[in-house]
Design an enzyme around this catalytic site. Structure first.
Site, PDB file in Angstrom:
ATOM      1  N   CYS A  32      12.981  10.750   8.155  1.00 60.51           N
ATOM      2  CA  CYS A  32      12.742  10.207   9.415  1.00 60.51           C
ATOM      3  C   CYS A  32      14.075  10.430  10.219  1.00 60.51           C
ATOM      4  O   CYS A  32      14.230  10.625  11.560  1.00 60.51           O
ATOM      5  CB  CYS A  32      12.159   8.929   9.541  1.00 60.51           C
ATOM      6  N   GLU A  52       9.687   0.871  10.672  1.00 58.07           N
ATOM      7  CA  GLU A  52      10.709   1.899  10.819  1.00 58.07           C
ATOM      8  C   GLU A  52      10.207   3.440  10.984  1.00 58.07           C
ATOM      9  O   GLU A  52       9.247   3.904  10.077  1.00 58.07           O
ATOM     10  CB  GLU A  52      11.585   1.905   9.358  1.00 58.07           C
ATOM     11  N   LYS A 112       0.939  -1.169   0.137  1.00 55.77           N
ATOM     12  CA  LYS A 112       0.156  -0.080  -0.067  1.00 55.77           C
ATOM     13  C   LYS A 112       1.041   1.207   0.045  1.00 55.77           C
ATOM     14  O   LYS A 112       1.416   1.550   0.872  1.00 55.77           O
ATOM     15  CB  LYS A 112      -1.074   0.012   1.271  1.00 55.77           C
ATOM     16  N   GLU A 135       9.351  15.653  16.467  1.00 59.53           N
ATOM     17  CA  GLU A 135       9.762  15.647  15.042  1.00 59.53           C
ATOM     18  C   GLU A 135       8.892  16.628  14.267  1.00 59.53           C
ATOM     19  O   GLU A 135       7.650  16.477  14.144  1.00 59.53           O
ATOM     20  CB  GLU A 135       9.329  13.971  14.516  1.00 59.53           C
TER      21      GLU A 135
END
Length: 488
Positions: free
Chosen positions: A290, A256, A180, A386
């Site tokens: 990331c 992850e 996906k 973040e």
């Protein structure tokens, strides 16, 4: 803006492009001007179920895929790598259209993806078990076998590399997959799916179902016929997958997730070189990374000089049309644009010193000026959360012990870096920092051979390298009666 021929907008199931069962579509947006690029078929549970059924059939013990020699799996992967390189310009143009990254970066990422495929192609016929000197009159061994049907959910920041990071080790191991892609960037996943078919992979081995997380993604994680989920994305969604995926069956899971990585620069560093490394660590891919090193810790002896240099570099960073020679294109969409601008506002209000950027660039598209804050404190929002945008926070430190504790004072642990000319300082930092990847006098040097993943809330498991393929293998122990003295 380049004109790109969009060839594939339907779901890819069982080696065919098909409409969604519901016939629904959704728009994919051009982040350069906020226009609709095209409508893409919107998969949901019914389509995921079809794709999983195709993958399950392709994984059957007597299927073409399961009975294929491992070396032939490797040759198919090599063919796929060749096709990626053949279509590299088209794929790069399409990637830039859909996600806004500079086209020269997208072009390089296609070749990086091909190198990953070739690495795992070489692994396909080198998956080895062991013989074990077992107690008793037996012979024991281990067999490494594919885990089965794998659901793989991709992020939008590196669509082509992430597609390959997921499918290459899974296919080398002999698994089948349902992918996906992120709803923001479905176009290149579908284009690569067409190359999978052209390369000669049997029907059902690779399936691609664009759609939204709460529908298609949730159906994939909840499917009882999916044996493993691999997800790259936010820690928030990773927690949802961890809580929901095992409810029907105990799936193998690799995650992850997010990061807030610390890059630590000591007094003995060359300030200009360190500032360049830190700039690239924070602003690569528009900060949409990331492992971005957005917590830049600088020792007090060079702090002021470093801040001045960091601001100078950021102010010179070119932002604009990603089909031109620029360093930074737009952010991915309005949601992320608004989120990043909110963090910039928070930085201004909390007492950090703005030394570069801090505003939207232009009035059309999701462009943000490269932004640098100095005099940042560890408890400020911009230092703890973040941001996933072009924002660098520069913090001051005094001693080694202090900075190790501060670098580790985060829920995240994806990456870290250190810049120093003292090998003892560097290796002491490497030993004590809690992060999945640590770079010394460089940053974000990621290759197909090096495992990638995080500590703490940055994830579970590893991708890439030898560890990457092990995530797609089950270990079966076989014990055979074998008397020590033959009964002749």
């Amino acid at each position: 803006m380049a004109k790109v021929d969009i060839k594939y907008t339907k779901l890819f199931i069982n080696n065919e492009f098909v409409d969604a069962v519901s016939k629904k579509t959704f728009p994919t947006i051009n982040p350069q001007d906020e226009s609709v690029i095209i409508q893409v078929a919107e998969g949901d549970k019914a389509d995921i179920d079809k794709a999983v059924a195709a993958a399950k059939k392709a994984f059957h013990r007597y299927s073409e895929w399961r009975t294929m020699d491992a070396s032939q799996r490797g040759r198919l992967l090599l063919k796929l790598a060749d096709l990626l390189e053949r279509d590299s310009k088209y794929l790069a143009d399409l990637e830039t259209l859909d996600c806004g990254k500079p086209v020269k970066n997208a072009f390089g990422e296609v070749f990086f993806a091909a190198s990953v495929i070739r690495y795992y192609a070489g692994k396909a016929d080198k998956i080895l078990g062991s013989t074990i000197p077992t107690d008793g009159e037996v012979l024991s061994m281990t067999l490494k076998e594919p885990v089965g049907v794998c659901g793989q959910i991709l992020p939008w920041n590196y669509p082509i590399p992430m597609f390959v990071w997921k499918i290459a080790p899974a296919l080398a191991a002999g698994c089948t997959v349902v992918v996906k892609p992120a709803e923001q960037t479905p176009l290149t996943a579908l284009a690569v799916a067409a190359l999978v078919k052209e390369a000669g992979f049997p029907a059902g081995v690779v399936n691609v179902v664009p759609g939204y997380g709460p529908t298609a993604g949730a159906a994939l994680t909840a499917s009882p016929d999916v044996d493993k989920i691999a997800f790259t994305g936010s820690t928030e969604v990773g927690r949802i997958i961890m809580s929901t995926a095992p409810k029907v069956n105990l799936k193998r899971i690799t995650l992850e997730l997010g990061g807030k990585s610390a890059l630590v620069i000591f007094n003995d560093a060359d300030v200009e070189k360190a500032a360049e490394i830190a700039h690239n660590a924070a602003f690569s891919n528009g900060g949409q990374c990331c492992v971005a090193g957005t917590r830049t810790y600088v020792q007090s002896g060079i702090y002021d000089k470093f801040v001045a240099k960091a601001a100078e570099i950021a102010q010179k960073r070119t932002v604009g049309n990603p089909y031109e020679d620029v360093k930074q294109g737009p952010q991915i969409d309005d949601d992320m644009f608004t989120k990043v601008m909110g963090y910039i506002d928070a930085g201004k209000k909390c007492g950090a010193r703005l030394v570069a950027g801090g505003e939207r660039k232009g009035n059309k598209g999701f462009y943000i000026q490269p932004t640098v804050f100095a005099d940042v404190k560890d408890d400020m929002k911009i230092a703890r959360e973040e941001i996933f945008g072009p924002v660098q926070s520069i913090l001051k430190f005094e001693t080694f012990d202090e900075i190790v504790d501060r670098a580790n004072n985060s829920n995240y642990g994806l990456g870290a870096g250190v810049i120093t000319n003292d090998i003892t300082t560097a290796m002491s930092f490497v030993r004590h920092v809690r992060a999945g990847s640590v770079w010394v006098n460089t940053y974000e040097h990621v290759t197909c051979q090096t495992p990638f993943g995080g500590f703490k809330d940055s994830g579970i498991g590893r991708e890439m390298g030898e560890e990457g393929i092990q995530q797609y293998l089950e270990n079966k122990t076989v014990t055979i009666s074998l008397p020590k003295k033959p009964q002749f």
